[in-house]
Scaffold this active site. Sequence first.
Site, mmCIF file in Angstrom:
data_model
loop_
_atom_site.group_PDB
_atom_site.id
_atom_site.type_symbol
_atom_site.label_atom_id
_atom_site.label_comp_id
_atom_site.label_asym_id
_atom_site.label_seq_id
_atom_site.Cartn_x
_atom_site.Cartn_y
_atom_site.Cartn_z
ATOM 1 C CG ASP A 281 -2.105 0.728 0.950
ATOM 2 O OD1 ASP A 281 -2.137 1.710 0.155
ATOM 3 O OD2 ASP A 281 -3.198 0.628 1.478
HETATM 4 C C1 BGC Z 1 -5.085 3.152 0.072
HETATM 5 C C2 BGC Z 1 -5.410 1.932 -1.024
HETATM 6 C C3 BGC Z 1 -5.010 2.790 -2.369
HETATM 7 C C4 BGC Z 1 -3.820 3.492 -2.453
HETATM 8 C C5 BGC Z 1 -3.524 4.096 -3.826
HETATM 9 C C6 BGC Z 1 -3.823 3.927 -0.083
HETATM 10 O O1 BGC Z 1 -3.677 5.183 0.833
HETATM 11 O O2 BGC Z 1 -5.171 2.729 1.230
HETATM 12 O O3 BGC Z 1 -6.409 1.546 -0.849
HETATM 13 O O4 BGC Z 1 -5.185 1.946 -3.180
HETATM 14 O O5 BGC Z 1 -3.620 4.523 -1.399
HETATM 15 O O6 BGC Z 1 -4.167 5.013 -3.926
#
Ligand code: BGC
Length: 739
Positions: A281
Amino acid sequence: MASYSFNTLDPATEARVAELLGQMTLTEKIGQLNQISPLVFTPPDPSQGVDARPTFSMRQDLDDEIRAGRIGSIFNTREASFVNRCQRLAVEGSRLGIPLLVGGDVIHGFRTIFPIPLALAATWDPDLVERTARAAAEEASATGVDWIFAPMVDIARDPRWGRIAEGAGEDVYLGCVMAAAQVRGFQSQGLASGRAVAACPKHFVAYGAAEAGRDYNTVDISERALREIYLPPFKAAFDAGAGSTMSAFNEIAGVPASANPLTLTTILREEWAWPGLVVSDYESVRELIPHGFAADLKDAGRLALSAGVDMDMMGMAYLNHLADLVAEGALPLAAIDEAVRRVLRLKFRLGLFEQPYVDESVAAQVTLTEGQRALALEAAQASLVLLKNQGSLLPLKPGAQRLAVIGPLAESRHDLLGCWSLFGEEGDVESVMDGLRAYLGDTAPAPIAGCPLRGDGDFEAEAAVAAAEAADIVVLVVGEGQDLSGEAHCRTQLGLPGRQQALVDAVAATGKPLVVVLLTGRPLVIPELAEQATALLLAWHGGIRTGRAIADALFGAIAPAGRLTASWPRHQGQIPLYYAHKNTGRPARGAGTGQFVEFFRSAYLDAPNTPLFPFGYGLTYTQFAYRDLALDATTLGPADTLTARVTISNIGERAGVEIVQLYVRDLVGSVTRPVRELKGFARVALEPGESRRVTLTVPVADLAYVGADLQRRVEPGGFELWLGPDALSGLETDFNVMA
Ligand code: BGC
């Protein structure tokens, strides 16, 4: 519709991967493991007040980094022309010409915004959910996105957690069904762009179990619970063909999920033999440092890669440190090669080497089309949940009653987009007033906000009360704004924000019938509101057609037929609250033994244990009766299939859809079992007066659970079974499973 599976290894692809890998320098390999967003995110400026929004600017070094082969993937792009430009830099400008993977957070639509996933799950209609996912993939892929960071399959049992909005709710079985449906939709074949899209179920794993419902917080659960509750939706998504996943922000029993050898290596690779790609993530590799798990960024890179995170999203740990780690012998080159192999495998399987560019004319043809808008309406309608309808106040008769429309959400468009609607536009949205005007034209009343959406601001109860007094029926449009749910948007107070409840109190004091339309990203705690409402229609953040869908339901063009997929508590103090709880030794109701059970119960002194509205609950404009529950066999072997039959009658005056839910309880286990578990459901559409014998089947193998030794098995013994309209009611019978 046919969909791709990215989980089969095919020899031709493996040969191409091996050949390319053989030509790569270590720097080029590491570049493939680096993912960056071209947009630099600047958080909202708090001095600008509650309406401040984040801003994004373009990274300056993007072109050079792509040409140098130091970026393997980009994400959250908007335009096909921009993606083509980046792909050209990679394909024509870098030494080996490896195309980029283009990721995107397409959580409930790209430009055509559908209801939030929690609302989509409330349709209990996997076919519809699959079609919305396909439609989202259609629009996204036309802009060059080939990797969708969804579905979010985290089981969530705490409505304080803002990300409950993004998933299917509290239940494992339904979570699996919805996860698979979305994967099939995203990965369906025959998109207009001629390209393929890969799904990325997230967040691996147990992110939804954050203590106290606070985002990113500690998760400390048993490995058994991990395997029984949190892992199955991922398995279902992989079985449906998902070839990637995203490692979560949280820790699990002291080991961060983005460097967790148990979940990332033992379970994913060894037990499930899953060949897919794990992306971290956003900065979750870097965050191993504040977790207190890695000493510095280099250490973080080593820990994440060795545990099984293949690609580093925005953490810069891999780009900056993997080469040194290999040179120092702290990481074997083979581990890097394996991660690169997984990236290249997905790129080949997506056809990116053959077709890196997207036809820029397609997006206009497939975006926000009449078909997309019609599907958004169908989904918004199907996700409506009727929670109360005293005296059959609904449906209303257009023009027959004088309406007052009151509440801070009556004219809102932006809020109906819900969280994670990056590419949605306010101008595409129909507000509740737009929907009402479609029926009432010029006779539609002028809405009165009454109070701000949150905060103390202007409170105009007098105008609202005057309007209510002059009307026959009041439509109150209240709830949460778009920015109260989603990532890092957790709340401790789950009532109506700001002074909305005070506004409702003032209007309710007029004694006029109240139709409450509730817009929200999560289950709220609204015992007073539910009491005051004559009718209560839950419309969520339902996407671009929310307003029209609500009006269609209010005026009876459709009947609401959604059912809750997360329990609605009576009190915040009951949280976490979910139907599949354990009985305990001193249960609050039902079977208990011994002298203490009357006095010493697992209960509160000041509230019942039950929710305000249970899992599975929802009314419609007719009523259904259940009778004659029977099982074809009441003694079954491990290889058998249970068959349950029940007769459902529509005993009301309108056509309607019932969601018949099948629950079981395994009475005695080597590990205690929940008081109920959903094991199947059926949608039954009946005309007034019509009855149907409905059959539901459950393979006995699906009654297996994870034992104390962490093995899944069916244990012989007695079971109770219910067929009914929600998790707290239904007709009951029993059966036995033999060894
Ligand atoms: C979130 C994810 C997301 C990623 C990319 C993160 O802050 O937890 O769900 O896919 O950002 O934008």
